[in-house]
Write a protein that holds these residues in place. Sequence first.
Motif, PDB file in Angstrom:
ATOM      1  N   GLU A 270       0.811  -1.140  -0.015  1.00 31.98           N
ATOM      2  CA  GLU A 270      -0.077   0.050  -0.136  1.00 31.98           C
ATOM      3  C   GLU A 270       0.840   1.218  -0.186  1.00 31.98           C
ATOM      4  O   GLU A 270       0.434   2.113  -0.762  1.00 31.98           O
ATOM      5  N   ALA A 271       1.959   1.418   0.820  1.00 36.13           N
ATOM      6  CA  ALA A 271       2.832   2.310   0.788  1.00 36.13           C
ATOM      7  C   ALA A 271       3.317   2.535  -0.412  1.00 36.13           C
ATOM      8  O   ALA A 271       3.481   3.717  -1.040  1.00 36.13           O
ATOM      9  N   MET A 272       4.023   1.522  -1.152  1.00 39.00           N
ATOM     10  CA  MET A 272       4.545   1.607  -2.536  1.00 39.00           C
ATOM     11  C   MET A 272       3.787   2.130  -3.336  1.00 39.00           C
ATOM     12  O   MET A 272       4.148   2.985  -4.036  1.00 39.00           O
ATOM     13  N   ARG A 273       2.410   1.722  -3.430  1.00 38.46           N
ATOM     14  CA  ARG A 273       1.630   2.082  -4.334  1.00 38.46           C
ATOM     15  C   ARG A 273       1.267   3.747  -4.272  1.00 38.46           C
ATOM     16  O   ARG A 273       1.272   4.335  -5.248  1.00 38.46           O
ATOM     17  N   LEU A 274       0.928   4.429  -3.053  1.00 37.77           N
ATOM     18  CA  LEU A 274       0.949   5.610  -2.584  1.00 37.77           C
ATOM     19  C   LEU A 274       2.204   6.350  -3.245  1.00 37.77           C
ATOM     20  O   LEU A 274       1.644   7.513  -3.720  1.00 37.77           O
ATOM     21  N   MET A 275       3.152   5.938  -2.769  1.00 40.93           N
ATOM     22  CA  MET A 275       4.734   6.656  -3.197  1.00 40.93           C
ATOM     23  C   MET A 275       4.499   6.858  -4.911  1.00 40.93           C
ATOM     24  O   MET A 275       4.807   7.799  -5.376  1.00 40.93           O
ATOM     25  N   TRP A 276       4.267   5.670  -5.438  1.00 42.94           N
ATOM     26  CA  TRP A 276       4.160   5.776  -7.032  1.00 42.94           C
ATOM     27  C   TRP A 276       3.034   6.726  -7.544  1.00 42.94           C
ATOM     28  O   TRP A 276       3.613   7.536  -8.313  1.00 42.94           O
ATOM     29  N   GLU A 277       2.118   6.765  -7.047  1.00 45.34           N
ATOM     30  CA  GLU A 277       0.918   7.408  -7.429  1.00 45.34           C
ATOM     31  C   GLU A 277       1.194   8.900  -7.047  1.00 45.34           C
ATOM     32  O   GLU A 277       0.487   9.873  -7.965  1.00 45.34           O
ATOM     33  N   ARG A 278       1.785   9.098  -5.868  1.00 47.57           N
ATOM     34  CA  ARG A 278       1.735  10.616  -5.341  1.00 47.57           C
ATOM     35  C   ARG A 278       3.052  11.566  -5.514  1.00 47.57           C
ATOM     36  O   ARG A 278       3.057  12.521  -5.959  1.00 47.57           O
ATOM     37  N   LEU A 279       4.085  10.679  -5.369  1.00 45.67           N
ATOM     38  CA  LEU A 279       5.277  10.977  -5.669  1.00 45.67           C
ATOM     39  C   LEU A 279       5.997  11.011  -6.874  1.00 45.67           C
ATOM     40  O   LEU A 279       6.950  11.417  -7.543  1.00 45.67           O
ATOM     41  N   LYS A 280       5.234  10.148  -7.613  1.00 49.55           N
ATOM     42  CA  LYS A 280       5.672   9.846  -9.138  1.00 49.55           C
ATOM     43  C   LYS A 280       7.188   9.379  -9.346  1.00 49.55           C
ATOM     44  O   LYS A 280       7.595   9.810 -10.243  1.00 49.55           O
ATOM     45  N   ILE A 281       7.410   8.418  -8.161  1.00 51.79           N
ATOM     46  CA  ILE A 281       8.989   7.880  -8.588  1.00 51.79           C
ATOM     47  C   ILE A 281       8.749   6.447  -8.335  1.00 51.79           C
ATOM     48  O   ILE A 281       7.894   5.816  -7.485  1.00 51.79           O
ATOM     49  N   ILE A 282       9.750   5.771  -8.842  1.00 47.70           N
ATOM     50  CA  ILE A 282       9.713   4.290  -8.816  1.00 47.70           C
ATOM     51  C   ILE A 282      10.457   3.831  -7.513  1.00 47.70           C
ATOM     52  O   ILE A 282      11.494   4.169  -7.356  1.00 47.70           O
ATOM     53  N   VAL A 283       9.554   3.196  -6.647  1.00 46.72           N
ATOM     54  CA  VAL A 283      10.077   2.840  -5.439  1.00 46.72           C
ATOM     55  C   VAL A 283      10.119   1.311  -5.203  1.00 46.72           C
ATOM     56  O   VAL A 283       9.321   0.855  -5.609  1.00 46.72           O
ATOM     57  N   GLU A 284      10.981   0.670  -4.963  1.00 41.05           N
ATOM     58  CA  GLU A 284      10.954  -0.906  -4.886  1.00 41.05           C
ATOM     59  C   GLU A 284      10.337  -1.102  -3.651  1.00 41.05           C
ATOM     60  O   GLU A 284      10.262  -0.270  -2.476  1.00 41.05           O
ATOM     61  N   PRO A 285       9.842  -2.411  -3.523  1.00 41.16           N
ATOM     62  CA  PRO A 285       9.152  -2.875  -2.018  1.00 41.16           C
ATOM     63  C   PRO A 285      10.148  -2.283  -0.664  1.00 41.16           C
ATOM     64  O   PRO A 285       9.559  -1.718   0.213  1.00 41.16           O
ATOM     65  N   SER A 286      11.545  -2.806  -0.819  1.00 43.91           N
ATOM     66  CA  SER A 286      12.192  -2.431   0.343  1.00 43.91           C
ATOM     67  C   SER A 286      12.288  -0.736   0.505  1.00 43.91           C
ATOM     68  O   SER A 286      12.308  -0.230   1.846  1.00 43.91           O
ATOM     69  N   GLY A 287      12.162  -0.181  -0.460  1.00 42.07           N
ATOM     70  CA  GLY A 287      12.043   1.389  -0.363  1.00 42.07           C
ATOM     71  C   GLY A 287      10.812   2.021   0.108  1.00 42.07           C
ATOM     72  O   GLY A 287      10.784   3.145   0.550  1.00 42.07           O
ATOM     73  N   ALA A 288       9.868   1.065   0.343  1.00 41.89           N
ATOM     74  CA  ALA A 288       8.350   1.862   0.724  1.00 41.89           C
ATOM     75  C   ALA A 288       8.395   1.542   2.362  1.00 41.89           C
ATOM     76  O   ALA A 288       7.406   1.744   2.804  1.00 41.89           O
ATOM     77  N   VAL A 289       9.201   0.661   2.544  1.00 36.71           N
ATOM     78  CA  VAL A 289       9.082  -0.168   4.259  1.00 36.71           C
ATOM     79  C   VAL A 289       8.902   1.037   5.260  1.00 36.71           C
ATOM     80  O   VAL A 289       8.194   1.267   6.083  1.00 36.71           O
ATOM     81  N   ALA A 290      10.026   2.295   5.039  1.00 35.41           N
ATOM     82  CA  ALA A 290       9.907   3.263   6.006  1.00 35.41           C
ATOM     83  C   ALA A 290       8.880   4.091   6.016  1.00 35.41           C
ATOM     84  O   ALA A 290       8.215   4.557   7.070  1.00 35.41           O
ATOM     85  N   PHE A 291       8.119   4.178   4.740  1.00 38.61           N
ATOM     86  CA  PHE A 291       7.037   5.188   4.855  1.00 38.61           C
ATOM     87  C   PHE A 291       5.864   4.390   5.341  1.00 38.61           C
ATOM     88  O   PHE A 291       4.711   4.719   5.796  1.00 38.61           O
ATOM     89  N   ALA A 292       5.648   2.922   5.003  1.00 39.34           N
ATOM     90  CA  ALA A 292       4.901   1.957   5.461  1.00 39.34           C
ATOM     91  C   ALA A 292       4.874   2.250   7.078  1.00 39.34           C
ATOM     92  O   ALA A 292       3.894   2.316   7.688  1.00 39.34           O
ATOM     93  N   ALA A 293       6.107   2.194   7.572  1.00 37.55           N
ATOM     94  CA  ALA A 293       6.178   2.363   9.166  1.00 37.55           C
ATOM     95  C   ALA A 293       5.604   3.659   9.745  1.00 37.55           C
ATOM     96  O   ALA A 293       4.920   3.599  10.556  1.00 37.55           O
TER      97      ALA A 293
END
Lengths: 330, 330
Positions: A270-293
Motif C-alpha cells: 500500500e505504501a509503495m503504491r501511494l508513493m508511485w501515485e503521489r510522488l511519481k517515482i519508482i520505489v522498490e518494495p524495500s524502499g517503501a518500508v519506512a513510509f509504511a512504518a
Amino acid sequence: MSAPPSTSLPLSRASVLTAQKVVTPLVHRTPVFTSQTLSELLPGKNTLYFKAENLQKGGAFKFRGASFSLSQLTQDELARGVCTHSSGNHAGALALAARDRGAKCYVVMPNNSSRPKIEAVQAYGAEITFCEPTASARASTLASVQARTGATFVPPYDAVNTILGQGTALIELLEQVPEPLAAVIAPVGGGGLLAGTALAADGTQVRVFGAEPAGADDCAQGLREGKRRVEVRANTIADGLRTPVGLLNFPIIQQKVEKVIVVSENEIIEAMRLMWERLKIIVEPSGAVAFAAVRSKDFQALGINGPVGVVISGGNIDLSKPLPWTDTTQ
Amino acid sequence: MSAPPSTSLPLSRASVLTAQKVVTPLVHRTPVFTSQTLSELLPGKNTLYFKAENLQKGGAFKFRGASFSLSQLTQDELARGVCTHSSGNHAGALALAARDRGAKCYVVMPNNSSRPKIEAVQAYGAEITFCEPTASARASTLASVQARTGATFVPPYDAVNTILGQGTALIELLEQVPEPLAAVIAPVGGGGLLAGTALAADGTQVRVFGAEPAGADDCAQGLREGKRRVEVRANTIADGLRTPVGLLNFPIIQQKVEKVIVVSENEIIEAMRLMWERLKIIVEPSGAVAFAAVRSKDFQALGINGPVGVVISGGNIDLSKPLPWTDTTQ
C-alpha cells in the motif's frame, strides 16, 4: 603494504561527516520530496521529507557506501580491484563505483539471481562468478575469487566504511530540509543504512527509527531479546531487507535507534503504491518500508510532533513483471 | 469590472520572465535529472538534462499555466471562481491551483473520462459537471456552467497566460543546468508548453524543437502545409497530446520552433520504459515523447553538438492497469 586508512576511522558522527566530504563529488545529491497529500493522510499530519535514494546512482543508497569504501583503498589495492557477493543493489553499486574509479570489480552472485540484476552488474562492467544460492557457496566462491585476483572484499553492510558511507544520506537530508527534523526513519536489512543514519544523527535532536518487514524482523526481535539474531527466515516482498542484521550494525542500532517498527506485506505494498501515485517515482518494495512504518499505528502512537525524514532506500524493480498491487498470484 | 490585467501581457520572453517571478512561490521547482547511461545511448552522446515536470504539483507542467492564469484574475473574478473543460491534466492542475488560492473551480468532463482523473479532480475539491464526449457538448455545458456561476474560463492551452505560465519550465531549467543548452525539446499537443518554451528561449542561443506522436501529428503536418490543421484524428497512447494545436499557439511554433519531430507508438513506449528503468521516475506516455524524439534518427541527423534539455511533461498514469510494455492487448 599498509592497511587501508579506513580501518582506523571510528564509528561516529564525525566520521560520517568525513565520509560526506569524500563522497559529495562522487554521488548524486538526491532530491527531497514533500507531498501535502501524503502528509495529510497521517493522523499527526507531520510534514514528511522523503530522501529519494532511489534516484541515487545505481538506483539505491548502496552507491554511497561503495563509493566511500573505494575511496579508502590504497593505489595498490585499487589496482587489484574489489569484490563482493550480492544478489542485489550492493553488487550494482560496487560495480558502478568501481567503474567510476577505473577499478576492476568481481561479483559473486547466486545462480538464481534475477535477470535485470545480473544485467545491471554486467552493464557496469563487473565480472560475475555464479555460485549455488547458499551462504557457504557464496563465501567459498568469494574466497577463490579473492585468491585468484587479490581483490579487496567490500562487504554490503557489515563494515565500518560501508556504514559511514550510508550515513551520508542523512547528513545531506539535514542540509536540504528547511526546518529541523523531529525524527528520521530508515529501513533495516543488514543494517548499513540504519546504523549509518543513527551515527549521522548522533548528538543532534533528531530521533532515529528503523522500519522492518514482519517477514524478516530479526532486528526488531533481536532488540526485544537483547541479542542479535544471526539468522532470519525471510518471507517478504522487500527483497533488499531479507538479510540478518550485521555484527557491527546491531550494537549501533541497539544504542542509538529508539525503535524498529515492523510492518506487514500489505502495508508495504500500500505504501509503495501511494508513493508511485503521489510522488511519481519508482520505489522498490524495500524502499517503501519506512513510509509504511510512518503510516502505522505504532509510529503514530509515538506522538512525534514535527517533521519526519523518510529514507527511500532504492528503486530497482523488475518492470517486466506485474506491479505487486495488480499481481493476483502474489 | 475591469478586464483582467493578463490580456495586456505580450507574448514575449519578458512576459515569461514576469510569469516566472509570479509562479516561483506557487509551483514546485522540479528537479533536473541526468543519466550517463541514457546520454550514452545516443549516437551523438549529447548530455541530456531532463526537466521533471512529472514531479510538478498535480503531476504535470499544467500547474504552471493554471497558477499563472489564476494570479492574473481580479479579486472579483477570483471570488466567482474558475472553470474549464478537460479530461486530462489541465483539469487537475486548475482544481489544485484554485484550491491553493481558496477559489472555487468548476470542471466539465466527458462522461467517459478515466476514473483516476475524475477522482483526482474531486480530491482537489473541484465541482464536476459531466457531459457527452463531444466538442459541442463540452462547449455548451461549459457555457451553462459559466452562466450559472460567473466563473472565469481558464483554457488548457489556447490563451496568453496559459502559454506564459508553461514557458516558465524552461526559464527554471536554464537556471538549473550547469552549462548552456544547445537545444531544448518539448512535446506538442495543444501547444501551450511548446509555444511557452519557444517564447522562453527567444533571443537565447537555445534551439527549440517539438515532439509529436505520429498518431496525432497535426502540428507537424500544419507546419509542412503552412497552415494550422483545426482537427486531428488522434490514435496514440500519448493521451495528453491528442488535441489539435491551438490558434494562438500555432504561429508562435511556426515562427520560433525549428522542427517538430514525429515519433511512432513503439518509440514512445520504448522511451517511456527506459525512463522508468533508468531515471526511476513515473512518466506518462506523453511525457516520454520528447525523449523518444531525441532518440530518433531525425533528431540525431540535426548534428546538435551540445547538451539538450528534455521536458518530461507529466506522470499521470493509471497504475491499476498493465504497463504498456507488458500489455499484450495494446
